[in-house]
Design an enzyme around this catalytic site. Structure first.
Site, mmCIF file in Angstrom:
data_model
loop_
_atom_site.group_PDB
_atom_site.id
_atom_site.type_symbol
_atom_site.label_atom_id
_atom_site.label_comp_id
_atom_site.label_asym_id
_atom_site.label_seq_id
_atom_site.Cartn_x
_atom_site.Cartn_y
_atom_site.Cartn_z
ATOM 1 C CG HIS A 108 -22.984 29.066 129.969
ATOM 2 N ND1 HIS A 108 -22.013 28.915 131.016
ATOM 3 C CD2 HIS A 108 -22.179 29.724 129.035
ATOM 4 C CE1 HIS A 108 -20.973 29.120 130.634
ATOM 5 N NE2 HIS A 108 -20.933 29.753 129.391
ATOM 6 C CG HIS A 132 -19.449 34.416 126.881
ATOM 7 N ND1 HIS A 132 -20.437 34.389 127.841
ATOM 8 C CD2 HIS A 132 -18.912 33.075 126.858
ATOM 9 C CE1 HIS A 132 -20.637 33.273 128.311
ATOM 10 N NE2 HIS A 132 -19.802 32.263 127.734
ATOM 11 C CD GLU A 136 -17.298 29.305 120.817
ATOM 12 O OE1 GLU A 136 -16.695 28.056 120.823
ATOM 13 O OE2 GLU A 136 -17.465 29.929 121.785
ATOM 14 C CG ASP A 137 -21.768 28.486 121.082
ATOM 15 O OD1 ASP A 137 -20.957 27.786 120.420
ATOM 16 O OD2 ASP A 137 -21.908 28.547 122.165
ATOM 17 C CG ASP A 201 -17.073 30.430 129.564
ATOM 18 O OD1 ASP A 201 -18.347 29.625 129.737
ATOM 19 O OD2 ASP A 201 -16.679 30.148 128.534
#
Length: 317
Positions: A108, A132, A136-137, A201
């Site tokens: 992704h 990006h 966050e992940d 995104d």
């Protein structure tokens, strides 16, 4: 002399074979701890073993995408090593994560970077596209890690995108959607490139929407029409606007009459974005609408320099 594509691939493969960084060691250490608990074993952590943990995924996907990314970023040749390093960092960070499609998650951010490269965005933006989702992940990646390794400019874009992705949840859907859109606009007002990364995104997520449950497809498509299509239109990024609208309408094709789908009611009229910019006190006080207009000027200047002519179309990577 090696071509840009071959040089890029050579560099990324060399990076993959290099000793692990402190970041990779930390991710692998977490995996090692989990493995020890599951096996009730107590072997000490090995840096060499950590390289092998994701070696197959690293080599398969990094080498697979290296040539594609090299071709797309040939205009950024002076930044080849930084882009290759960001690719390697993303592959290592997302090791073990998968998407709904079953593909490794790292596909992704790489596809997002390819979209950004097709728009001839600068190196910092392309690198931010690769990174990006890391903060966050990936629980062991911090914005400080991004800043120390890739610089303040990349970190600012990644941090802005991360703020945009944090969802406000109270149980009141309308209120939450309003607050989330407001937070997104406030973060994006700082740097127009944050908006472009977020649009790229969303575009890749829309391109792979069929892997989501039907009810989520409807929700994501509706949000895209109501927020992201108008946002792309506000900035004047027509290739993104057109494809986002088309993909959203395709998702609704089985529930919406064709005439309605082509009307101003979807992605053309006074959307949630326009309503918020006009009615929200915080956004008006901070003059976010004016900032978006300034961002449009920045995009226009960029497109005139890099994307001459009106026939530009996003390639289907």
């Amino acid at each position: 002399m090696l071509s840009h594509s071959r040089l890029f691939a050579a560099i990324i493969l060399a990076l993959l074979c290099a000793c692990p960084t402190a970041h990779v060691q930390r991710w692998s250490l977490t995996q090692s701890v989990r493995a020890r608990h599951s096996r009730a074993a107590s072997r000490p952590f090995s840096a060499h073993a950590s390289v092998a943990v994701g070696a197959h995924v690293h080599n398969t996907y990094a080498s697979q995408y290296a040539h594609r990314l090299a071709g797309a970023t040939s205009y950024l040749k002076p930044h080849i090593r930084q882009i290759a390093d960001a690719l390697r960092f993303a592959v290592a960070a997302h090791d073990g994560q998968t998407r709904k499609s079953g593909e490794p998650f790292v596909t992704h951010p790489i596809e997002v970077a390819l979209i950004l490269a097709s728009l001839r965005m600068d190196a910092a933006t392309v690198i931010a596209g690769l990174l990006h989702d890391t903060v966050e992940d990936c629980e062991h990646v911090t914005i400080h890690d991004i800043r120390s390794r890739f610089g303040n400019e990349v970190a600012r874009i990644v941090e802005g995108d991360t703020k945009v992705s944090k969802m406000h949840t109270t149980g009141n859907k309308k209120f939450d959607q309003r607050m989330n859109t407001r937070a997104m606009l406030l973060a994006m007002a700082e740097d127009w490139r944050i908006i472009v990364v977020k649009l790229a995104d969303r575009l890749h997520n829309m391109r792979t929407l069929e892997h989501m449950p039907v009810h989520k497809q409807r929700k994501i498509a509706a949000e895209t029409l109501d927020v992201f299509v108008p946002l792309a239109r506000t900035l004047g990024i027509k290739p993104l606007e057109d494809e986002l609208r088309q993909l959203s309408l395709t998702a609704f094709a089985y529930v919406i009459d064709v005439q309605l789908a082509n009307s101003d009611a979807l992605g053309q009229g006074r959307s949630q974005l326009e309503r918020l910019l006009e009615d929200d006190y915080v956004l008006r006080t901070r003059r976010v609408g004016d900032r978006l207009e300034q961002h449009r000027v920045a995009w226009d200047a960029h497109s005139l320099a890099w994307l001459p002519g009106s026939s530009f179309m996003l390639p289907a990577f």
